[in-house]
Design a protein around this motif. Sequence first.
Motif, PDB file in Angstrom:
ATOM      1  N   THR A 117       0.828  -1.216   0.000  1.00  0.00           N
ATOM      2  CA  THR A 117       0.000   0.000   0.000  1.00  0.00           C
ATOM      3  C   THR A 117       0.856   1.258   0.000  1.00  0.00           C
ATOM      4  O   THR A 117       1.984   1.283   0.514  1.00  0.00           O
ATOM      5  N   TYR A 118       0.313   2.281  -0.573  1.00  0.00           N
ATOM      6  CA  TYR A 118       0.933   3.608  -0.637  1.00  0.00           C
ATOM      7  C   TYR A 118      -0.078   4.641  -0.237  1.00  0.00           C
ATOM      8  O   TYR A 118      -1.287   4.425  -0.394  1.00  0.00           O
ATOM      9  N   THR A 119       0.439   5.800   0.249  1.00  0.00           N
ATOM     10  CA  THR A 119      -0.449   6.934   0.484  1.00  0.00           C
ATOM     11  C   THR A 119       0.060   8.107  -0.337  1.00  0.00           C
ATOM     12  O   THR A 119       1.244   8.447  -0.279  1.00  0.00           O
ATOM     13  N   ALA A 120      -0.856   8.674  -1.112  1.00  0.00           N
ATOM     14  CA  ALA A 120      -0.515   9.857  -1.886  1.00  0.00           C
ATOM     15  C   ALA A 120      -1.144  11.055  -1.205  1.00  0.00           C
ATOM     16  O   ALA A 120      -2.364  11.111  -1.072  1.00  0.00           O
ATOM     17  N   SER A 121      -0.318  12.009  -0.727  1.00  0.00           N
ATOM     18  CA  SER A 121      -0.868  13.185  -0.068  1.00  0.00           C
ATOM     19  C   SER A 121      -0.775  14.364  -1.027  1.00  0.00           C
ATOM     20  O   SER A 121       0.241  14.549  -1.708  1.00  0.00           O
ATOM     21  N   ALA A 122      -1.837  15.158  -1.047  1.00  0.00           N
ATOM     22  CA  ALA A 122      -1.871  16.308  -1.950  1.00  0.00           C
ATOM     23  C   ALA A 122      -0.874  17.357  -1.484  1.00  0.00           C
ATOM     24  O   ALA A 122      -0.812  17.700  -0.296  1.00  0.00           O
ATOM     25  N   ARG A 123      -0.085  17.845  -2.420  1.00  0.00           N
ATOM     26  CA  ARG A 123       0.892  18.893  -2.082  1.00  0.00           C
ATOM     27  C   ARG A 123       0.316  20.273  -2.354  1.00  0.00           C
ATOM     28  O   ARG A 123       0.557  21.207  -1.617  1.00  0.00           O
ATOM     29  N   ALA A 124      -0.397  20.352  -3.452  1.00  0.00           N
ATOM     30  CA  ALA A 124      -0.929  21.645  -3.847  1.00  0.00           C
ATOM     31  C   ALA A 124      -2.422  21.689  -3.562  1.00  0.00           C
ATOM     32  O   ALA A 124      -3.084  20.649  -3.585  1.00  0.00           O
ATOM     33  N   PRO A 125      -2.985  22.887  -3.262  1.00  0.00           N
ATOM     34  CA  PRO A 125      -4.409  22.977  -2.940  1.00  0.00           C
ATOM     35  C   PRO A 125      -5.297  22.550  -4.103  1.00  0.00           C
ATOM     36  O   PRO A 125      -6.386  22.039  -3.888  1.00  0.00           O
ATOM     37  N   ALA A 166       4.349   4.061 -11.264  1.00  0.00           N
ATOM     38  CA  ALA A 166       5.522   4.767 -11.786  1.00  0.00           C
ATOM     39  C   ALA A 166       5.114   5.927 -12.685  1.00  0.00           C
ATOM     40  O   ALA A 166       5.670   7.029 -12.601  1.00  0.00           O
ATOM     41  N   ALA A 167       4.060   5.697 -13.487  1.00  0.00           N
ATOM     42  CA  ALA A 167       3.611   6.729 -14.418  1.00  0.00           C
ATOM     43  C   ALA A 167       3.044   7.951 -13.703  1.00  0.00           C
ATOM     44  O   ALA A 167       3.361   9.083 -14.054  1.00  0.00           O
ATOM     45  N   VAL A 168       2.201   7.694 -12.692  1.00  0.00           N
ATOM     46  CA  VAL A 168       1.548   8.823 -12.019  1.00  0.00           C
ATOM     47  C   VAL A 168       2.425   9.488 -10.966  1.00  0.00           C
ATOM     48  O   VAL A 168       2.156  10.593 -10.533  1.00  0.00           O
ATOM     49  N   ASP A 175       2.050  17.192  -7.927  1.00  0.00           N
ATOM     50  CA  ASP A 175       1.002  17.611  -6.988  1.00  0.00           C
ATOM     51  C   ASP A 175       0.877  16.672  -5.788  1.00  0.00           C
ATOM     52  O   ASP A 175       0.287  17.021  -4.772  1.00  0.00           O
ATOM     53  N   PHE A 176       1.389  15.442  -5.921  1.00  0.00           N
ATOM     54  CA  PHE A 176       1.210  14.450  -4.849  1.00  0.00           C
ATOM     55  C   PHE A 176       2.539  13.920  -4.316  1.00  0.00           C
ATOM     56  O   PHE A 176       3.484  13.725  -5.085  1.00  0.00           O
TER      57      PHE A 176
END
Lengths: 315, 378
Positions: free
Chosen positions: A228-236, A278-280, A285-286
Amino acid sequence: MTAPVIAVRGLTKRFGGRTVVDRLSLAVEPGRIMGFLGPNGSGKTTTIRMLCGLLTPDEGEGTCLGLDIRRDAAAIKRQVGYMTQKFSYYEDMSVEENLAFVARVYGLPGARARVAAALERLGLADRRRQLAGELSGGWKQRLALAASVLHEPRLLLLDEPTAGVDPKARREFWEQIHQLADEGITVLVSTHYMDEAERCHQIAYIAYGQLLVEGTVAEVVASAGLATYTASARAPQASVVELARRLQGRPGIDLLAPFGAALHVGGGDAALLEQTLAAVRADPDFAWQRDEPSLEDVFIHLMGRSRDNFQGAGT
Amino acid sequence: MSAAFSFRRMLAMIGKEFVQMRRDRPTFAMMVGIPLLQLVLFGFAINSDPRHLPTAVLDADHGPFGRALVAALEASTYFDVRRAVSSEAEANHLLARGTLQFMVSIPPDFSRQVARGDHPALLVEADATDPAATSGALNTLQELAQTAIDPDLTGALAALKAGPPPFELRIHRRYNEEAVSQYNVVPGLMGVVLTMTMVMMTALSVTRERERGTMENLLVMPLSPLEIMVGKITPYVLVGYLQVAVILAASLWVFHVPMVGNLLLVMLTSVLYIVANLAVGFTFSTLARNQTQALQLTLFYFLPSILLSGFMFPYRGMPDWAQTIGEILPLTHFMRIVRGVMLKGNGWSDIAGEVGMLALILLVVSLIAVRRFRRTLD
């Protein structure tokens, strides 16, 4: 090693041609708390009912407290405490009257003292003249537990005991369960709460009547082989929902769950997942971080997989 | 702003009600079934002017006029002269048991006395427990007496046709001489009240256990189905007994219904009847899924019980199929027992048949109840 309290093999129950419990085998050691998990309608309640002698299995055999579940249903009932999913004591009777009734049905010696002790122990002494129907959800659960252990059962079967109960009452309830287990009572408890599952010594997960995994929480999580991975938003302006849409259905993606401004992503095949991500991951932004799968991740993953299997078997 | 009354919202509500109505099959069946049942019962089964009442003739005369009379009785369609009895005692016995409705005694020398113009007396005894059942027949009897033997009055006797009737008709209304309808209704009411409350209370109380989920709890406890059943029924037996006592007291001291027979007999058979009703209620509770359905079933049972048991309308006025249904209902038999003991002074041997039927019904219903109850567990 002592003999298991529950030892059943190939338990099967059908209702009108529909198989509700399918060749289920289970073993629970004395003094353990076994968490029983699975989606709604997966056969948890039916299994519990077969264990306590309410239902006769169509197939399968085994023992409960060393007694044959087919032949000795009556003897099993005397030594098992069963707490139903729905509150099943008398709402138009007081707390004390309910307990006294249970004590008399079991023919317990010194019923009066026993009821008084149970009231004291569960903090119900002040409310003993209150009608059970007037109690809040948490207090009703306490009363139900008090009533189901009044005859000092060696095995306690709890069917979703804390559904709809507030967190504080839930925590107190679990303290009591651990207390009882410490005294040597074996507990089988079905639940939908992950925090409760993590409080069990051992968990079993069933779906469509079949046992999928069994073991300690760590064992179950490890056996799922989930990455599992977590992608956190960097930009609003970064949209987690939009990211989820982009990943939906791509190879290796089995699990997608937004948590506020973060997206939880997982898959059973780590290499394939890595390849797709890998692509995304180039998207600035994440921020991506690999983490440990939670028990919830594992169950949702299992639920999805078992549905696929089930539908595959059906065609 | 939304309007105070929106047609669309109301339509949504109506639509929802229809969907639910369609889902609740038993209620739907009742909505169709109850009117149909009423139609059949009131339209075909009930007849307040019963004909073809069983009549016996005790003919000590064996003369021509006696035979003419019997023919006239049959021709009126009110009387069915089925059997000849050989003695007064036998006739009394049959009247007491309710096998006979009328007994006609033709005295010895009747024909000769008529021929002589002596105007002999002819005795007709009626089981008038239920005044309604006999009134039509007795009215006809008066007219009949005038003309019954006219065809036989020929020759010199033709003169007798004019003037007063050739013989004197004496009608003896047995068991309820003054034709007080309360005497018939009040004892019957005891059975009706018990049917309503006993069936309803058990059906509801058992269904309630299931509806609230408490039944499941009872079943995991070391209680056997029989213990649950007997335990649930017994309190209502006591309630039923209280009702019996109240109605008996009222019938004796408020309505002054005679108590010809043995009170103890009524009290004893009441127990059997109460238990039979409770078993019926228990069976209903195994069929009903919720308390509403239990109530509907009770109503469905209650309707034929009061209409076909002989409580409201004369039993003998009903067609055979309706009488057969009546025989299956416990109320019919209890009604006969209570009326028989209170008004006719029936003893144990007179009511044994009815008691046996009650016991048989109880046995069959209990078997069904236990079987159905067992099945609902698994």
